[in-house]
Design a protein around this motif. Structure first.
Motif, PDB file in Angstrom:
ATOM      1  N   ARG A 102       0.844  -1.195   0.000  1.00 28.96           N
ATOM      2  CA  ARG A 102       0.000   0.000   0.000  1.00 28.96           C
ATOM      3  C   ARG A 102       0.882   1.250   0.000  1.00 28.96           C
ATOM      4  NH1 ARG A 102      -5.191   0.989   1.432  1.00 28.96           N
ATOM      5  NH2 ARG A 102      -5.528  -1.130   2.224  1.00 28.96           N
ATOM      6  N   ASP A 111       0.142  -4.864   3.206  1.00 35.08           N
ATOM      7  CA  ASP A 111      -1.235  -5.006   3.687  1.00 35.08           C
ATOM      8  C   ASP A 111      -1.707  -6.395   3.274  1.00 35.08           C
ATOM      9  OD1 ASP A 111      -3.968  -4.983   4.162  1.00 35.08           O
ATOM     10  OD2 ASP A 111      -4.221  -2.884   3.573  1.00 35.08           O
ATOM     11  N   PHE A 116      -7.474  -5.918   0.426  1.00 38.27           N
ATOM     12  CA  PHE A 116      -6.373  -5.251  -0.264  1.00 38.27           C
ATOM     13  C   PHE A 116      -5.632  -6.213  -1.177  1.00 38.27           C
ATOM     14  CE2 PHE A 116      -2.158  -3.440  -0.856  1.00 38.27           C
ATOM     15  CZ  PHE A 116      -2.503  -2.163  -1.278  1.00 38.27           C
ATOM     16  N   SER A 119      -7.608  -6.507  -4.330  1.00 37.82           N
ATOM     17  CA  SER A 119      -7.470  -5.337  -5.209  1.00 37.82           C
ATOM     18  C   SER A 119      -6.109  -5.342  -5.897  1.00 37.82           C
ATOM     19  CB  SER A 119      -7.666  -4.045  -4.418  1.00 37.82           C
ATOM     20  OG  SER A 119      -6.613  -3.824  -3.493  1.00 37.82           O
ATOM     21  N   SER A 120      -5.075  -5.787  -5.181  1.00 37.97           N
ATOM     22  CA  SER A 120      -3.737  -5.860  -5.763  1.00 37.97           C
ATOM     23  C   SER A 120      -3.690  -6.890  -6.884  1.00 37.97           C
ATOM     24  CB  SER A 120      -2.721  -6.212  -4.669  1.00 37.97           C
ATOM     25  OG  SER A 120      -1.433  -6.404  -5.206  1.00 37.97           O
TER      26      SER A 120
END
Length: 346
Positions: A102, A111, A116, A119-120
């Motif tokens: 992040r 993270d 997260f 999303s990555s």
């Protein structure tokens, strides 16, 4: 000459890859420019390594979600263009990508939350495009605010959603690796290993990985270029190069560390090889699951590197290398000094 191969660990144990992997970071992350090399040069460097391997063997490629000077997906976008132009190379390569950080360079924080990480991974898949799947995903650093068992549970959830096929870790310690592997088989652990970075932490991770059949991706086996034999003074490093911020590249430490290069070069000269190839061969000799992971943005360097992994060291040569390292303790810290936390050995 038929190059050596090695089987990956964990859930990828049926996959054979070249003895030396190919790190892609320097294709899009070089100090002082946002577009360091052409697509043509990058593509040639990738193809050279793949084409040199025996049929049925894949080249292990290593990328990152944040591998460009602006912290974006430039490296993955380059790969997207490569596989669009050469779709036949998709099945000839095994792609690992680090993510899960992040923020923006240089303030990146791991993270490991499910939201997260999802999303990555989705960002990686989007940038990579439709022509190449994400074979292995690695959190680039371990999120110390969460138990590693929770991070692994999150990674398994994403794997079961079909977002990638195998799980890796990066910059983990041996205890973390064992805990993670107890939740789900870890295919690879990426740690720094080189002639100036081989201490108790590395030895413990390699021992655990050998026991558990986990590949060790040994990144920076050439000490960020220090052990290529091409850097003889600080004048050989371009102004603004990120290495000038590293403790071991400060003038006093740099000059002291040249003694290591000189000692290794003498051994390499007697063997009739490049010092870089000697260093790669030595790293490969440290464990049955260790895969050297040098970076390269030139076809000639890619071929030099993989030939290093094909070299056999005699017992006398290994003893000579160990003697050089024992006689010349490394000067300087690994990154920027003890006061700067870059989330190592999580």
């Amino acid at each position: 000459m038929v190059l050596q191969t090695i089987r990956l660990g964990g859930t990828a144990s049926g996959i054979s890859v070249g003895r030396v992997a190919h790190g892609l970071m320097t294709m899009t992350w070089v100090s002082g420019t946002t577009n360091p090399i052409s697509d043509e040069q990058a593509f040639e460097a990738i193809r050279a390594g793949v084409d040199a391997l025996p049929p049925g063997t894949k080249m292990f490629l290593n990328s990152g979600e944040f591998y460009d000077m602006k912290g974006g997906t430039g490296n993955l976008e380059l790969l997207s263009r490569f596989f669009a132009k050469y779709p036949e190379y998709a099945d000839k390569t095994f792609l690992s990508v680090k993510g899960g950080l992040r923020g923006k360079i240089p303030q990146l924080t791991p993270d490991g939350s499910l939201a997260f990480l999802r999303s990555s991974v989705d960002n990686i898949i989007r940038a990579l495009g439709p022509n190449k799947k994400l074979d292995l995903f690695q959190p680039a650093r371990i999120d110390r605010t969460l138990p590693v068992e929770s991070i692994m549970t999150n990674l398994v959830a994403l794997l079961e959603e079909g977002k990638f096929s195998h799980i890796g870790l990066s910059e983990c310690n041996a205890n973390t690796l064992r805990k993670a592997h107890s939740v789900y088989p870890v295919t690879a652990a990426e740690i720094e290993v080189s002639a100036w970075e081989y201490g108790e932490e590395q030895k413990a991770v390699i021992a655990a990985a050998t026991e558990l059949n986990i590949s060790v991706l040994a990144y920076s086996p050439l000490g960020r270029g220090f052990f290529t034999g091409k850097i003889n003074s600080l004048a050989d490093i371009p102004q603004g190069d990120l290495r000038t911020r590293h403790d071991r590249f400060k003038e006093q430490n740099f000059n002291a560390n040249l003694a290591i290069v000189d000692g290794l070069k003498a051994i390499a000269d007697r063997k009739g090889v490049l010092v870089s190839q000697l260093c790669i061969a030595w790293v490969a000799s440290l464990g049955s699951t260790v895969i050297p992971l040098p970076g390269s943005s030139k076809a000639s360097r890619t071929l030099e590197n993989i030939q290093g992994g094909d070299m056999e060291l005699t017992e006398e040569e290994v003893k000579a290398i160990d003697a050089v390292l024992s006689a010349n303790p490394v000067a300087g810290e690994r990154y920027y000094g003890k006061a700067v936390d870059v989330h190592l050995w999580g």
